[in-house]
Scaffold this active site. Structure first.
Site, mmCIF file in Angstrom:
data_model
loop_
_atom_site.group_PDB
_atom_site.id
_atom_site.type_symbol
_atom_site.label_atom_id
_atom_site.label_comp_id
_atom_site.label_asym_id
_atom_site.label_seq_id
_atom_site.Cartn_x
_atom_site.Cartn_y
_atom_site.Cartn_z
ATOM 1 C CE LYS A 105 -14.561 -1.164 -2.885
ATOM 2 N NZ LYS A 105 -14.819 0.163 -3.484
ATOM 3 C CB SER A 161 -14.254 -0.542 1.000
ATOM 4 O OG SER A 161 -13.159 -0.995 0.232
ATOM 5 C CE LYS A 179 -13.496 5.564 -5.220
ATOM 6 N NZ LYS A 179 -12.202 4.862 -5.328
ATOM 7 C CE LYS A 226 -10.302 -1.567 -2.087
ATOM 8 N NZ LYS A 226 -10.447 -0.702 -3.275
ATOM 9 C CD GLU A 285 -15.122 -0.346 -6.956
ATOM 10 O OE1 GLU A 285 -15.814 -0.880 -6.059
ATOM 11 O OE2 GLU A 285 -14.507 0.710 -6.778
ATOM 12 C CG ASP A 303 -13.013 3.442 -8.481
ATOM 13 O OD1 ASP A 303 -12.842 4.638 -8.765
ATOM 14 O OD2 ASP A 303 -12.628 2.970 -7.384
ATOM 15 N N GLY A 362 -15.456 5.585 -1.989
ATOM 16 C CA GLY A 362 -14.745 6.251 -0.903
ATOM 17 C C GLY A 362 -13.267 6.364 -1.196
ATOM 18 C CG ASP A 414 -12.366 -2.095 -5.926
ATOM 19 O OD1 ASP A 414 -11.913 -2.189 -7.085
ATOM 20 O OD2 ASP A 414 -12.373 -1.022 -5.276
HETATM 21 O O1 LIG Z 1 -13.687 3.108 2.661
HETATM 22 C C1 LIG Z 1 -13.379 3.793 1.692
HETATM 23 O O2 LIG Z 1 -13.200 5.021 1.740
HETATM 24 C C2 LIG Z 1 -13.219 3.089 0.355
HETATM 25 C C3 LIG Z 1 -11.915 2.417 0.265
HETATM 26 C C4 LIG Z 1 -11.582 1.955 -1.125
HETATM 27 O O3 LIG Z 1 -12.151 0.988 -1.575
HETATM 28 C C5 LIG Z 1 -10.481 2.630 -1.792
HETATM 29 C C6 LIG Z 1 -9.535 3.239 -0.971
HETATM 30 C C7 LIG Z 1 -8.433 3.854 -1.506
HETATM 31 C C8 LIG Z 1 -8.270 3.899 -2.862
HETATM 32 C C9 LIG Z 1 -9.203 3.310 -3.708
HETATM 33 C C10 LIG Z 1 -10.342 2.690 -3.186
HETATM 34 C C11 LIG Z 1 -11.324 2.142 -4.171
HETATM 35 O O4 LIG Z 1 -12.548 2.274 -4.056
HETATM 36 O O5 LIG Z 1 -10.893 1.590 -5.170
HETATM 37 MG MG LIG Z 2 -12.499 1.004 -6.394
#
Ligand SMILES: O=C(O)CCC(=O)c1ccccc1C(=O)O
Ligand SMILES: [Mg+2]
Length: 375
Positions: free
Chosen positions: A164, A138, A265, A166, A216, A241, A293, A191
Site C-alpha cells: 500500500k 503500508s 479499524k 501513500k 483508499e 477508511d 492499521g 491510500d
Molecule cells: O502500518 C500501519 O499501521 C498502517 C499505517 C497507515 O496506513 C496509517 C497510519 C496512520 C494513520 C492512518 C493510516 C491509514 O491507514 O490511513
Molecule cells: Mg487509510
C-alpha cells in the site's frame, strides 16, 4: 460469565518508530498512546490500546481527549454495573456520542478479560475461524521514488502479500507508474488519506491503468456522497477508511455505492462489537473487508489479528510485524510475519503476554481508577 472490574489503570506510553511515517496529512516519528489495563475481582487483567494520535489529523480524537473521555465518562460506566458480555459495555457507551477510539480501547480490554475468564482465545470469542491471516504493508511518502522502490523491493522479498503506497497531489500518478514499471505484478493499492476533491477526477481516473486493487479514501474524511459520485467514474474500487465510523456509515456507504471495499479499524468504529456488526453487513452484501492499521504497539496489533480471523476479512491487512515498527514491542512473543502470514495465537485472550518491563520502560505516567465498593 459475570465480570466485575475492580480497577482500571491508564498508562500513557511513548515509543519511537524505527522510521518516520509520512501520510498526506503529516509525519509520525514518536507514537504516544494510552494503554488500558482492566483488572477484575479475580485479579485477571484485560488489555486495550487506544489508537488515537497526539494531534487531530486523522480524526478529531487525540491522546488527551481519550484520557478525558475514559477518566470522566467511560470508566465510570464500566464500573457502574457488572458486565455479563462485552456487548453490554458497548451498548452502555452508546450514551456518549462519538469518541470511538476511547470507547474501543476500554471495550477491547474488557473483551480480552472476558475471553481470558472463559479460557478461550479472543479470536474464538469473536467468532473467528482463521488460523493464519494474510498481511500487507503500508508505505509512507518517501523523499524520492528510488527510495520507495528500494523499500518495496525489501517488502516483496520479505513476502508481504500486498503493497500500500501513500499518495497525495504531486506524489501520485507518476510514482505509481514507476512502481508498476518495476513491479508489474505485485498486488498494489494507494491510500490518499482524503487528499483529493471531485475537482481531481481526471487525476484519479489516470490511476485506473495501473490495475490497483483499490484506492483508499481519496476524498474528504467525512464524506459518503462525493465518493458515491466518484466510484462509477473509476474502474478501480474505492475503499473507505476515515469515512466509515459506525455500522450506519457502512450501511449508508453500501446503499449509496460510495465504495466497494471497507477498511476496518477497531478504534475508528468504536470497538470489536461494532466491527463484527459491520463485518456481517459487508458479508451479506458481498463487500470484502480488511483490517487497517494505526501504527499500533503489540496490544492493538493483537486485537487486529483477532478480528481479522473473521471469514469476510478476505484481503490482506496493514498488520505488519512488530519489528517493522519497533525496536522492541510490548508483547511476548512479538508479532512475526513469515511469507506474508501471521499465525494466530491460541493462548486465552489476546494470545500474547504483555511484557510489563517494556511497558514500564515506555510509560511516562499512569493513573489507577478504583470501583468504589459498596459500604
Ligand atoms: O502500518 C500501519 O499501521 C498502517 C499505517 C497507515 O496506513 C496509517 C497510519 C496512520 C494513520 C492512518 C493510516 C491509514 O491507514 O490511513
Ligand atoms: Mg487509510
Amino acid at each position: 460469565m459475570r465480570l466485575e472490574i475492580d480497577y482500571i489503570i491508564l498508562r500513557y506510553l511513548q515509543m519511537e518508530l524505527k522510521a518516520p511515517f509520512t501520510t498526506s496529512f503529516g509525519t509520525f516519528q514518536t507514537k504516544e498512546f494510552i494503554l488500558v489495563e482492566a483488572v477484575d475481582s479475580n485479579g485477571v487483567s484485560g488489555w486495550g490500546e487506544s489508537v488515537a494520535f497526539s494531534a487531530p489529523w486523522y480524526s478529531e480524537e487525540t491522546v488527551k481527549t481519550n484520557w478525558h473521555m475514559l477518566e470522566d465518562f467511560l470508566i465510570p460506566l464500566a464500573f457502574a454495573e457488572p458486565i455479563d458480555h462485552p456487548s453490554e459495555l458497548s451498548k452502555r457507551f452508546g450514551a456518549i456520542r462519538q469518541n470511538h477510539m476511547a470507547k474501543a480501547a476500554l471495550e477491547g480490554a474488557v473483551w480480552d478479560l472476558y475471553a481470558k475468564r472463559l479460557g478461550v482465545p479472543l479470536y474464538q470469542a469473536l467468532g473467528g475461524t482463521k488460523r493464519e491471516i494474510e498481511v500487507g504493508v503500508s508505505i509512507g511518502i518517501q523523499p524520492t521514488v528510488d527510495e520507495l522502490l528500494r523499500i518495496i523491493e525489501r517488502y516483496v522479498t520479505q513476502g508481504y502479500r500486498r503493497m500500500k503506497v501513500k499518495i497525495k497531489p504531486g506524489w501520485d500518478v507518476g510514482v505509481i507508474r514507476e512502481v508498476r514499471r518495476v513491479f508489474p505484478d505485485v498486488p498494489l493499492m494507494a491510500d490518499a488519506n482524503s487528499a483529493y476533491t471531485l475537482a481531481d477526477v481526471e487525476r484519479l481516473k489516470a490511476l485506473d491503468e495501473f490495475g490497483l486493487m483499490m484506492i483508499e479514501q481519496p476524498l474528504a474524511a467525512d464524506d459518503l456522497v462525493d465518493h458515491a459520485q466518484l466510484q462509477p467514474l473509476l474502474k478501480t474500487p474505492i475503499c473507505l477508511d476515515e469515512s466509515i465510523r459506525s455500522f450506519d456509515d457502512a450501511r449508508k456507504a453500501l446503499h449509496l455505492g460510495s465504495c466497494r471495499i471497507i477498511n476496518m479499524k477497531i478504534g475508528r468504529i468504536g470497538g470489536l462489537q461494532e466491527a463484527k456488526h459491520i463485518h456481517d453487513l459487508c458479508r451479506e452484501h458481498g463487500v470484502p473487508v480488511w483490517c487497517g492499521g494505526m501504527l499500533e504497539a503489540g496490544v492493538g496489533r493483537a486485537h487486529n489479528i483477532a478480528i481479522t480471523t473473521l471469514e469476510n476479512f478476505t484481503l490482506p491487512g496493514d498488520t505488519a510485524a512488530s519489528s517493522h515498527y519497533w525496536e522492541r514491542d510490548i508483547i511476548v512473543p512479538e508479532v512475526e510475519v513469515h511469507n506474508g502470514l501471521i499465525r494466530v495465537p491460541d493462548a486465552p485472550g489476546i494470545g500474547y503476554e504483555v511484557d510489563r518491563r517494556q511497558v514500564e520502560r515506555y510509560t511516562q505516567f499512569a493513573k489507577v481508577y478504583r470501583r468504589s465498593l459498596p459500604a
